[in-house]
Design a protein around this motif. Structure first.
Motif, PDB file in Angstrom:
ATOM      1  N   ILE A  53      14.253   2.212  -9.427  1.00 53.15           N
ATOM      2  CA  ILE A  53      13.813   0.966  -9.712  1.00 53.15           C
ATOM      3  C   ILE A  53      12.056   1.091  -9.449  1.00 53.15           C
ATOM      4  CG2 ILE A  53      13.948  -1.539  -9.101  1.00 53.15           C
ATOM      5  CD1 ILE A  53      16.610  -0.580 -10.079  1.00 53.15           C
ATOM      6  N   ALA A  54      11.680   0.493 -10.559  1.00 55.75           N
ATOM      7  CA  ALA A  54      10.130   0.294 -10.388  1.00 55.75           C
ATOM      8  C   ALA A  54      10.056  -1.402 -10.194  1.00 55.75           C
ATOM      9  CB  ALA A  54       9.108   0.733 -11.425  1.00 55.75           C
ATOM     10  N   TYR A  55       9.645  -1.787  -8.924  1.00 54.34           N
ATOM     11  CA  TYR A  55       9.698  -3.162  -8.802  1.00 54.34           C
ATOM     12  C   TYR A  55       8.138  -3.648  -8.849  1.00 54.34           C
ATOM     13  CZ  TYR A  55      10.197  -7.579  -6.488  1.00 54.34           C
ATOM     14  OH  TYR A  55      10.178  -9.199  -6.170  1.00 54.34           O
ATOM     15  N   ILE A  56       7.832  -4.277 -10.062  1.00 56.87           N
ATOM     16  CA  ILE A  56       6.296  -4.764 -10.109  1.00 56.87           C
ATOM     17  C   ILE A  56       5.938  -5.986  -9.391  1.00 56.87           C
ATOM     18  CG2 ILE A  56       4.622  -4.825 -11.988  1.00 56.87           C
ATOM     19  CD1 ILE A  56       6.261  -2.313 -12.308  1.00 56.87           C
ATOM     20  N   VAL A  57       5.018  -5.753  -8.663  1.00 60.96           N
ATOM     21  CA  VAL A  57       4.543  -7.046  -7.875  1.00 60.96           C
ATOM     22  C   VAL A  57       3.098  -7.417  -8.459  1.00 60.96           C
ATOM     23  CG1 VAL A  57       3.717  -7.576  -5.535  1.00 60.96           C
ATOM     24  CG2 VAL A  57       5.743  -6.189  -5.834  1.00 60.96           C
ATOM     25  N   ASP A  58       2.845  -8.799  -8.648  1.00 63.88           N
ATOM     26  CA  ASP A  58       1.593  -9.417  -8.970  1.00 63.88           C
ATOM     27  C   ASP A  58       0.792  -9.359  -7.783  1.00 63.88           C
ATOM     28  OD1 ASP A  58      -0.524 -10.854  -9.800  1.00 63.88           O
ATOM     29  OD2 ASP A  58       0.572 -12.116 -11.097  1.00 63.88           O
ATOM     30  N   THR A  59      -0.058  -8.182  -7.440  1.00 61.84           N
ATOM     31  CA  THR A  59      -0.834  -8.273  -6.084  1.00 61.84           C
ATOM     32  C   THR A  59      -1.764  -9.508  -5.809  1.00 61.84           C
ATOM     33  OG1 THR A  59      -0.875  -5.813  -6.640  1.00 61.84           O
ATOM     34  CG2 THR A  59      -2.139  -6.510  -4.880  1.00 61.84           C
ATOM     35  N   PRO A  60      -2.584  -9.722  -6.957  1.00 63.02           N
ATOM     36  CA  PRO A  60      -3.353 -10.891  -6.433  1.00 63.02           C
ATOM     37  C   PRO A  60      -2.613 -12.397  -6.168  1.00 63.02           C
ATOM     38  CG  PRO A  60      -3.819 -10.169  -8.610  1.00 63.02           C
ATOM     39  CD  PRO A  60      -2.785  -9.402  -8.142  1.00 63.02           C
ATOM     40  N   ARG A  61      -1.365 -12.361  -6.715  1.00 59.95           N
ATOM     41  CA  ARG A  61      -0.562 -13.615  -6.103  1.00 59.95           C
ATOM     42  C   ARG A  61       0.093 -13.432  -4.942  1.00 59.95           C
ATOM     43  NH1 ARG A  61       3.393 -16.840  -9.491  1.00 59.95           N
ATOM     44  NH2 ARG A  61       2.816 -18.043  -7.832  1.00 59.95           N
ATOM     45  N   ALA A  62       0.282 -12.005  -4.375  1.00 60.26           N
ATOM     46  CA  ALA A  62       0.751 -11.849  -3.229  1.00 60.26           C
ATOM     47  C   ALA A  62       0.122 -11.791  -1.893  1.00 60.26           C
ATOM     48  CB  ALA A  62       1.603 -10.349  -3.312  1.00 60.26           C
ATOM     49  N   VAL A  63      -1.322 -12.293  -2.096  1.00 57.32           N
ATOM     50  CA  VAL A  63      -2.271 -12.282  -0.948  1.00 57.32           C
ATOM     51  C   VAL A  63      -1.768 -13.537  -0.078  1.00 57.32           C
ATOM     52  CG1 VAL A  63      -4.248 -11.279  -2.007  1.00 57.32           C
ATOM     53  CG2 VAL A  63      -3.785 -13.783  -2.210  1.00 57.32           C
ATOM     54  N   ALA A  64      -0.946 -14.518  -0.334  1.00 62.27           N
ATOM     55  CA  ALA A  64      -0.577 -15.519   0.444  1.00 62.27           C
ATOM     56  C   ALA A  64       0.686 -15.055   1.085  1.00 62.27           C
ATOM     57  CB  ALA A  64      -0.346 -16.760  -0.297  1.00 62.27           C
TER      58      ALA A  64
END
Ligand SMILES: Nc1nc2c(ncn2[C@@H]2O[C@H](COP(=O)(O)OP(=O)(O)OP(=O)(O)O)[C@@H](O)[C@H]2O)c(=O)[nH]1
Length: 360
Positions: A141-152
Motif C-alpha cells: 500500500i502506498a499511502y499518499i499524504v498531502d505534506t503541506p496540509r499535514a503541518v498542522a
C-alpha cells in the motif's frame, strides 16, 4: 511461478486531492525512463475522474459509465462511484487473468484508486480487490499524504490514524508517501514520527492544553494518548518523501517497494497460507457434517417408507441448466490498442435477468 519473479503491485491510496493520480503518472514516467525501462501495468479504478495524465492499461471507465449508474440507480456522486466500483468488482477475475498473462514481462502493477478514500478502504469491493490482488502478487500500500496540509499536528494525527486503520485492516506492507515535498519538505513529519515527545510539544503549541482551572483538557489527553498509539504504529511502516511534480524521491520510493516485497514474502504470505489452511479445514468440516446429516436423514426415510429406495434415483433431465453467461461482459485491456475498447454498459439489465419490483 515463484513470487520472486512476480511483479509487485502498488496500490495508491490517499485522501482526496493528496495527489494519487499525479503520483501514479510520475511513477509511470520514472519507470519508463529507468534503465532498463520498466513500464508498469496500470489500473485506474476511479470511475469519476475526467482527465488522467497517464494511459491506464485497464480503465474502469471503459467498463462502467458512472453517470449512467447515477441515473439508473438514482444515486448521488459518491453512491455512483461506489456502485460503479461494485459492478466492476464482479468482473475482477478477468482483470487478474489479464495481469497474470503479462506477469512475466512486467515488474510493477500500479492501481490508482477513487478520489474519496473511504469508497475504496471501507467498501466490500475495495477489500475484495485488495485481497484478490494480494493473494496472487506481492502487494504494497502506498499511502499518499498531502505534506503541506499535514503541518498542522491535529491534521497530521488524523491522517496517520486513518493510515493506521488501513494497515490493520489489510495487514499489507505499508509505505507512507509524503507527497508535494517541493512545496513542504517532510523532515518535520519524520521528526514527529521518530520522537513522540516532539510531536506532543507541537500539539501543545497549537492549542490550549489546560482548561480555566489549570487541568489538562479532554482533547489534550486524548491526543497525547493517541500519539502513544501511533508511536507503536510507526514501527511497522516505511516512509518516504516525494514530489510528484518534480520527480524527486522516486528512487527512494522504489527502494521502499523492494523492501516491502521482502516483507510481503516474509510476513504476509505465511499468514495468508495459515488463514487459507484454516478456512479449508473449516469448509471440510462443514462438508463432512452436512454429509453425515444427509446420510442420517436418508436412513430415516428408508426405514419409514419401503418404496423410498425406488424413488431415490438421479434423473439427469430434472437437473437445471445453470450455464454461466458472464462471458458477455468483458474487461478491456488497452495495452496493445491505442483506441478505447468497446464500451459495455453494465447498468443495462440483460434480457435473461428478472427485473425486481421496487419496494412500495
Ligand atoms: N506542488 C505539487 N502539487 C502536486 C503534487 N502532486 C499533486 N499535486 C497537485 O495536487 C492536486 C491534486 O492532485 P491529484 O493527482 O488530482 O490528486 P488525487 O488524489 O488523484 O485527487 P482525487 O482523485 O481527485 O482525489 C493537483 O492540482 C496536482 O497538480 C506535487 O508533488 N507537488
Amino acid at each position: 511461478m515463484s513470487s520472486a519473479k512476480k511483479p509487485v503491485c502498488v496500490i495508491a491510496i490517499g485522501m482526496a486531492g493528496s495527489g494519487k493520480s499525479t503520483f501514479v503518472q510520475r511513477l509511470n514516467a520514472h519507470l519508463h525512463s529507468s534503465s532498463p525501462p520498466a513500464p508498469p501495468y496500470i489500473l485506474n479504478l476511479d470511475p469519476a475522474v475526467t482527465n488522467l495524465a497517464y494511459e491506464p492499461n485497464i480503465d474502469i471507465r471503459d467498463t462502467v459509465d458512472y453517470h449512467e449508474v447515477m441515473k439508473q440507480y438514482n444515486l448521488g456522486p459518491n453512491g455512483g462511484i461506489l456502485t460503479a466500483l461494485n459492478l466492476f468488482t464482479t468482473k475482477f477475475d478477468q482483470v487478474l487473468d489479464l495481469v497474470e498473462k503479462r506477469a512475466e514481462n512486467i515488474d510493477y502493477v500500479v492501481i490508482d484508486t477513487p478520489g474519496q478514500i473511504e469508497i475504496f478502504t471501507w467498501s466490500a469491493s475495495g477489500a475484495i480487490i485488495t485481497d484478490a490482488v494480494a493473494s496472487s502478487l506481492p502487494t504494497v500500500i502506498a499511502y499518499i499524504v498531502d505534506t503541506p496540509r499535514a503541518v498542522a499536528p491535529a491534521t497530521f494525527m488524523s491522517n496517520m490514524l486513518y493510515a493506521c486503520s488501513i494497515l490493520y485492516k489489510t495487514k499489507l506492507p505499508f509505505i507512507v508517501v509524503f507527497n508535494k515535498t517541493d512545496v513542504q519538505p517532510h523532515a518535520f513529519a519524520l521528526e514527529w514520527m521518530r520522537d513522540f515527545e516532539v510531536f506532543q510539544e507541537a500539539l501543545a503549541s497549537h492549542q490550549s492544553t489546560t482548561d480555566d482551572d489549570g487541568a489538562p483538557t479532554y482533547m489534550n489527553s486524548l491526543m497525547n494518548s493517541m500519539s502513544l498509539v501511533l508511536d507503536e504504529f510507526y514501527k511497522h511502516l516505511k516512509s518516504v518523501g516525494v514530489s510528484s511534480m518534480t520527480g524527486d524521491g522516486f528512487s527512494d520510493f522504489l527502494q521502499a517497494v523492494e523492501a516491502s516485497r521482502e516483507e510481503y514474502e516474509r510476513e504476509y504470505l505465511p499468514e495468508l497460507a495459515r488463514v487459507r489452511a484454516q478456512r479449508e479445514a473449516t469448509l471440510q468440516k462443514q462438508k463432512e457434517d452436512s454429509t453425515a446429516r444427509m446420510l442420517a436423514d436418508l436412513a430415516v426415510d428408508r426405514t419409514s417408507d419401503p418404496n423410498f429406495a425406488a424413488q431415490d434415483r438421479w434423473n439427469p433431465e430434472e437437473e437445471e441448466d445453470e450455464e454461466d453467461d458472464g462471458g458477455e461482459l468483458n474487461i478491456i485491456d488497452r495495452s496493445e490498442d491505442p483506441w478505447p475498447g468497446q464500451y459495455i454498459d453494465l447498468t443495462q439489465p440483460r434480457p435473461s435477468e428478472p427485473t425486481w419490483p421496487r419496494p412500495a
